[in-house]
Write an enzyme that holds these catalytic residues in place. Structure first.
Site, mmCIF file in Angstrom:
data_model
loop_
_atom_site.group_PDB
_atom_site.id
_atom_site.type_symbol
_atom_site.label_atom_id
_atom_site.label_comp_id
_atom_site.label_asym_id
_atom_site.label_seq_id
_atom_site.Cartn_x
_atom_site.Cartn_y
_atom_site.Cartn_z
ATOM 1 N N GLU A 1 1.053 -0.878 0.032
ATOM 2 C CA GLU A 1 -0.480 0.027 -0.018
ATOM 3 C C GLU A 1 0.781 1.148 -0.143
ATOM 4 O O GLU A 1 0.336 2.295 0.097
ATOM 5 C CB GLU A 1 -1.226 -0.019 1.038
ATOM 6 N N GLU B 1 -7.180 -7.190 -1.324
ATOM 7 C CA GLU B 1 -8.056 -7.278 -0.378
ATOM 8 C C GLU B 1 -9.306 -6.610 -0.179
ATOM 9 O O GLU B 1 -9.279 -5.666 -0.804
ATOM 10 C CB GLU B 1 -6.858 -5.900 0.776
#
Length: 891
Positions: free
Chosen positions: A469, A566
Site C-alpha cells: 500500500e 484485499e
C-alpha cells in the site's frame, strides 16, 4: 517499459520454477566440514542486571520472561500495555561452549546467526566480532582466531528496538518520514519504519504492540578446510519452442581459497545428469550451473490445489576436489511455469491482470496471511500445518504473505509447496514511507538478496511484490505531504523499491513476475513513473477495497476490478477463544476489555451498524448471553458480507461491463489472527474456524452457483474453475420462512459452461418467480438454488434472501435439538428443526476441531454434520460442550 497511445501491451513474466530445499553448510556435511548448534538454553539479563534468567534459543525476551514466571501471558487482558517496559530495556543473551583443538585447526570457523531481532553487538570471549541491524538477514562472523581451550563465552547485546527506532528518527532531521506514530487506538510504538524488523510488532489495527527482542532463529558454529555450501537454489527454465526444460542451479559457496573442483548434477528419475569442471573463488561466491533435462516423456508438473497434483523429483548435487567428496546434498524438485498477463482487454480500456500456471489461466482464490503469533518461537509446526490445511480445506489456492510481518519460516513454504498453495510474496514494507540513507539501503539490499535466494526455489511463490500500500499512500496523500515536497517522497519511493529492490530481484530471479506495490496499476503505474494517479483504478492491476458504512449485501457497492487482493469486514472471535485472556467483568460488548482489544477506530460500532442493516441486534437481559449473542451476530455479518463480495468477484471473471471486470483473483483480508481480538480474520487465534471460513468452503468451491438481483431480476450464474466444459442448469427452490417443505421448485434448461468461466444460466424477474409460486412475497419467502448437470448436483447449495431477515414475516425460533453420536467413521451431530433456521451455528467451546459444515441455512427437518477433533474426545464430552444457535435465538 514505456507505453504510449494505442500500442498493444503485453507484459508477461514467466516463472519456470522448482523447489530445492534451502540448505546451509552443515546440511551437506562431509568429513571436511563440522558444525555445532548453539541453540538451547542461554542466560538472559537486562541492562542494569536486575533481571537474570534462563532463555531458550531460538526465542525472544518476552517468551523467556513468561516461561520463567517473571510475567503472565502477554495476551491476558491489558498486558500488552502493562509489559511495554520490556521493549524499552536493553537485553543481553550469553552462552558458554567448548570446541576441540581439532576444530580450531580448521582453516575457517564461522559464527552463524540465522536471525537476530534486531539491533545487536556480538562479543566472543570479550572481543567484538560484529553487529546486526536487520531481523530479516542472516549474519556470519569469522571467529577462528578468537576461540580458545575450555569455555568460550558468546554474548549478544541487544538494544531496545523502540529507542533505537526513535534515535534513528532523530538522526534523520532533513525531513520527516511518516507516519511518525500509529493511531492512538492501536496503543503502539513510534517510528517502526526506521528499523528493519517486523513492522506490525510495533502494533497494527488487528494486533498488539510487542516490539520483540531476541535470537529468533538458530545460532551455530561452522568449521571447514576447503569450502562449505551456504545455500543452493534452483530455477528451471522452459524453452517453449523446443519444449525442453533446463535447470539453473546456483550454489552459494564459502571457499577458504580459490579451489578447482567438479560439480555433478543429476535428476535420476528423469535420466538427466551432468558433470562440470568449475573453480570456486576464495570467499563467498555464487556459482551457476545448467542441467539439461533429457526426457522423452513429459515432466510431471506442479499444480495449484484444485487443479492437479504437486509431484516432485529428486535433485542430487555433489562436489569433488581431487576425487574427494567436498559437498553432497539431495533436494526435492518441483517444475511449473507462471505468467502474469497484462494485455489489452477486448471491449475495455486498460489491461488485464491474471496469472497463467503451466499455460492455464487460474483464478486466484484465497486470503492474506499475517504473522501467526507476536512471538515467532511460539509458532509450532502443528500450528502452521493446521492453518495452511484449513486454507486448502476451504478451497483456497493462494495466500498473500503480507508486507508488514515477516518472511515466513522455511517450513511454511515447504508446506505450501506440498499443499499446492500459491504465494504472493510481499517484501516487508507496509503503510509507510521509509528512509533512503546509504546504510538503510545497504541492509535492505542484503535482505533482498538473501530472501530471494532462500525462497526462489519454491514453486509456491508465484510473484514478488515490493511493498504493501505504499504507492497508494503516496498517490492519495495518506500522510498530508505538501505538494511542494511530493517529488522528494516519490524519488525516495523509486530509489528504494525500483532502483534497489526491483533491480536486485530481477538480477537474482528473472523467472518470476515482480510488482512494485500492492495495490498497483502494474504496467500502467510504471508508465506513470511508478506512482499512478489512481492505484485503485479497476481497469488495471490489483485493488484493495474497504467500506464499512455501505450496505455489504448490495454487490453494486463493490469495485468491479481486475484482481481483488484485499477486502473484508471485521468480526469478533468466539467466547471460548476470548475466555482464557479475560475475566467476568470483561464479558460485555461495552467493557474496557472489548474497547482495548479493538485496534481499528470505530470498529466495534461499525460491526453493529453493519449487522443492524439486516438483523435485529441481540437484546437479552442476561449480560453474558447478550455478549455471546453479539459475538455471534458479528460473525454472521462478516460471513454474509464477504460471501456477497467474493461471489461478485467470482462471477465477474469472464464478464466486461462498462469496461470493467475480467476479475481473476479474490484474496480477502485476512486468513489468521495474531491474538484473541476482533479482526478481519476467518480463523481465530488457536485455529478455530469462524463462520466466514465455513462460508469460504462454499464460495471458493470449484463449481459454484451465484445468485443476485439486478433491477428486481434474479440472476444465477454458474462459475467453474474446471479445465473442461460442463452443461449445467439451475435448480431453484422457494421456501416460506414458516415451512420446511418448499413452496415450489423449478429448473432452467441446460447451458454450456466453458471451463474457467462464469455464465448466466438463469434469469427471471422476482415478481414473476414469486407469482408462479402462488403464496409467496418478498417478506414471506426465501430461495435456495444449486447447479445440476444431466444427472446430479454439482457444487454447494446456495441461498438468496428476498428481504433482510429482520423484516422477514414468519421467521420463528426453530427449537433445534441435537444428537451426538460416535461410530467407526467418527463423531456426528444430527440436528432436528421445527422450521427454517438461518445461520445455524454449532460451537463446542474449547474442544479443538471443526465441523464439516457450519453457519448454514437449515431448510430441512434434520441435518447431520461430522466433527473432526484435533485431540481425543468422546461423544459424551462433545455433547456436554455443544451449543446450537440460529438467528432467531439471539432476538
Amino acid at each position: 517499459m514505456n507505453l504510449r497511445g494505442n500500442i498493444f501491451i503485453r507484459e508477461v513474466c514467466v516463472l519456470l520454477c522448482l523447489f530445492v530445499g534451502v540448505l546451509t553448510g552443515f546440511s551437506s556435511v562431509t568429513e571436511q566440514q563440522w558444525s555445532l548448534s548453539l541453540d538451547g538454553k542461554w542466560s538472559l539479563s537486562n541492562a542494569n542486571g536486575s533481571l537474570s534468567l534462563p532463555a531458550q534459543v531460538p526465542g525472544c525476551v518476552h517468551s523467556a520472561l513468561q516461561q520463567q514466571g517473571f510475567i503472565q501471558d502477554p495476551y491476558f487482558r491489558f498486558n500488552d500495555v502493562s509489559y511495554r517496559w520490556i521493549a524499552f530495556d536493553n537485553w543481553t543473551y550469553t552462552t558458554t561452549f567448548n570446541v576441540s583443538a581439532q576444530v580450531r585447526t580448521k582453516q575457517k570457523v564461522l559464527l552463524a546467526f540465522d536471525g537476530v531481532d534486531t539491533v545487536a553487538s556480538i562479543w566472543l570471549n570479550g572481543v567484538a566480532v560484529g553487529n546486526t541491524d536487520n531481523m530479516f538477514r542472516r549474519y556470519d562472523f569469522s571467529v577462528r582466531d578468537l576461540l580458545k581451550d575450555g569455555d568460550n563465552v558468546l554474548r549478544v547485546s541487544l538494544l531496545s528496538p523502540v529507542l533505537y527506532a526513535s534515535e534513528r528518527r532523530e538522526a534523520h532531521s532533513a525531513y520527516r518520514v511518516p507516519p511518525e506514530c500509529p493511531p492512538d487506538v492501536q496503543k503502539g510504538e513510534c517510528h517502526v519504519n526506521f528499523i528493519r524488523k517486523e513492522q506490525s510488532s510495533f502494533s497494527w489495527d488487528w494486533g498488539p504492540s510487542f516490539p520483540t527482542t531476541g535470537l529468533w532463529k538458530g545460532v551455530r558454529l561452522e568449521a571447514f578446510d576447503v569450502l562449505q555450501l551456504v545455500q543452493v537454489s534452483s530455477v528451471p527454465l522452459y524453452n517453449f519452442s523446443l519444449s525442453q526444460w533446463r535447470v539453473q542451479v546456483e550454489l552459494l559457496v564459502d571457499a577458504v581459497q580459490t579451489t578447482n573442483g567438479q560439480i555433478a548434477l543429476s535428476v535420476p528419475e528423469l535420466h538427466s545428469e551432468q558433470s562440470v569442471h568449475t573453480q570456486f573463488l576464495s570467499g563467498r561466491t555464487k556459482n551457476t550451473f545448467i542441467l539439461h533435462i533429457n526426457t522423452s516423456s513429459p515432466v510431471k508438473l506442479w499444480w495449484p490445489s484444485g487443479r492437479g497434483d504437486q509431484p516432485f523429483y529428486q535433485l542430487t548435487v555433489r562436489g569433488f576436489q581431487d576425487g574427494s567428496l567436498i559437498l553432497n546434498t539431495k533436494s526435492k524438485v518441483y517444475f511449473r511455469t507462471v505468467e502474469l498477463v497484462q494485455e489489452p482487454v477486448v471491449g475495455s480500456p486498460g489491461l488485464s491482470f491474471y496469472f497463467r500456471i503451466n499455460g492455464k489461466p487460474i483464478f486466484l482464490k484465497g486470503s492474506n496471511w499475517i504473522p501467526a503469533h507476536s512471538f515467532q518461537n511460539q509458532i509450532s509446526p502443528a500450528v502452521l500445518r493446521n492453518l495452511l490445511q484449513s486454507a486448502v480445506d476451504a478451497n483456497m489456492n493462494t495466500l498473500r504473505v503480507w508486507g508488514g510481518g515477516v518472511y515466513e519460516q522455511d517450513l511454511f513454504y515447504s508446506l505450501c509447496d506440498e499443499l499446492g498453495i500459491m504465494i504472493w510474496q510481499d517484501f516487508m514494507f507496509a503503510c509507510a514511507t521509509y528512509p533512503t540513507e546509504d546504510d538503510f539501503i545497504q541492509t535492505v539490499r542484503e535482505e533482498v538478496v538473501q530472501q530471494v535466494g532462500r525462497l526462489k526455489s519454491h514453486p509456491s511463490v508465484i510473484i514478488w511484490s515490493g511493498n504493501n500500500e505504499n504507492e497508494a499512500a503516496l498517490a492519495t496523500d495518506w500522510f498530508d505531504i505538501p505538494a511542494s515536497q511530493r517529488p522528494l517522497y516519490v524519488k525516495d519511493y523509486v530509489t528504494l523499491y525500483v532502483n534497489n529492490i526491483r533491480e536486485l530481484v530481477q538480477e537474482e530471479d528473472q523467472s518470476r513476475p515482480f510488482l512494485v506495490s500492492s495495490p498497483t496499476n502494474g504496467a500502467e503505474s510504471e508508465r506513470e513513473g511508478w506512482v499512478a494517479a489512481n492505484p485503485y483504478d479497476p481497469h488495471y492491476g490489483d485493488t484493495h477495497f474497504y467500506s464499512y458504512t455501505v450496505d455489504c449485501w448490495d454487490w453494486r457497492n463493490f469495485p468491479r476490478t481486475r484482481f481483488a487482493s484485499e477486502y473484508g469486514f471485521q468480526s469478533w472471535p468466539s467466547f471460548s477463544t476470548l475466555q482464557p485472556v479475560s475475566i467476568k467483568e470483561d464479558w460485555s460488548y461495552s467493557s474496557n476489555f472489548t474497547s482495548h482489544r479493538q485496534h481499528h477506530e470505530g470498529g466495534n460500532q461499525q460491526m453493529l451498524l453493519q449487522a443492524a442493516s439486516h438483523f435485529n441486534l441481540p437484546n437479552s437481559t442476561d449480560p453474558l448471553k447478550r455478549f455471546t449473542d453479539t459475538l455471534y451476530i458479528t460473525q454472521v455479518m462478516q460471513a454474509q458480507c464477504v460471501k456477497t463480495q467474493t461471489e461478485f468477484y467470482r462471477r465477474s471473471q469472464t464478464e466486461i461491463i462498462e469496461g470493467k471486470g475480467h476479475t481473476m483473483g479474490a484474496l480477502y483480508w485476512q486468513l489468521n489472527d495474531i491474538w484473541q481480538a476482533p479482526s478481519w480474520s476467518s480463523i481465530e487465534f488457536g485455529g478455530k474456524w469462524k463462520m466466514l471460513h465455513y462460508f469460504a468452503q462454499n464460495f471458493f468451491a470449484t463449481v459454484l452457483p451465484v445468485g443476485f438481483e439486478d433491477e428486481d431480476t434474479l440472476f444465477i450464474y454458474a462459475v467453474s474453475d474446471l479445465s473442461h466444459d460442463l452443461k449445467l442448469r439451475a435448480a431453484v427452490s422457494v421456501y416460506s420462512w414458516t415451512d420446511l417443505d418448499p413452496v415450489c421448485s423449478l429448473k432452467s434448461d441446460l447451458v454450456l459452461v466453458p471451463g474457467g468461466s462464469a455464465v448466466a444460466i438463469f434469469k427471471q424477474p422476482v415478481a414473476a418467480l414469486l407469482a408462479g409460486c402462488g403464496r409467496c412475497t418478498r417478506l414471506t419467502c426465501l430461495l435456495t438454488f444449486h447447479l445440476e448437470d444431466s444427472g446430479a448436483q454439482l457444487g454447494p447449495t446456495n441461498h438468496h434472501f428476498l428481504c433482510s431477515p429482520k423484516d422477514a414475516q414468519g421467521l420463528q425460533r426453530p427449537n433445534i435439538t441435537a444428537t451426538v453420536q460416535q461410530d467407526p467413521t467418527g463423531l456426528t451431530v444430527t440436528l432436528r428443526s421445527a422450521s427454517v433456521a438461518p445461520f445455524v451455528w454449532l460451537d463446542v467451546g474449547n474442544i479443538p476441531g471443526r465441523f464439516s459444515s457450519n453457519g448454514f441455512l437449515m431448510v430441512s427437518s434434520n441435518v447431520t454434520v461430522s466433527f473432526t477433533a484435533w485431540r481425543p474426545t468422546s461423544a459424551a464430552e462433545l455433547s456436554r460442550s455443544l451449543t446450537v444457535t440460529s438467528l432467531t435465538d439471539v432476538y
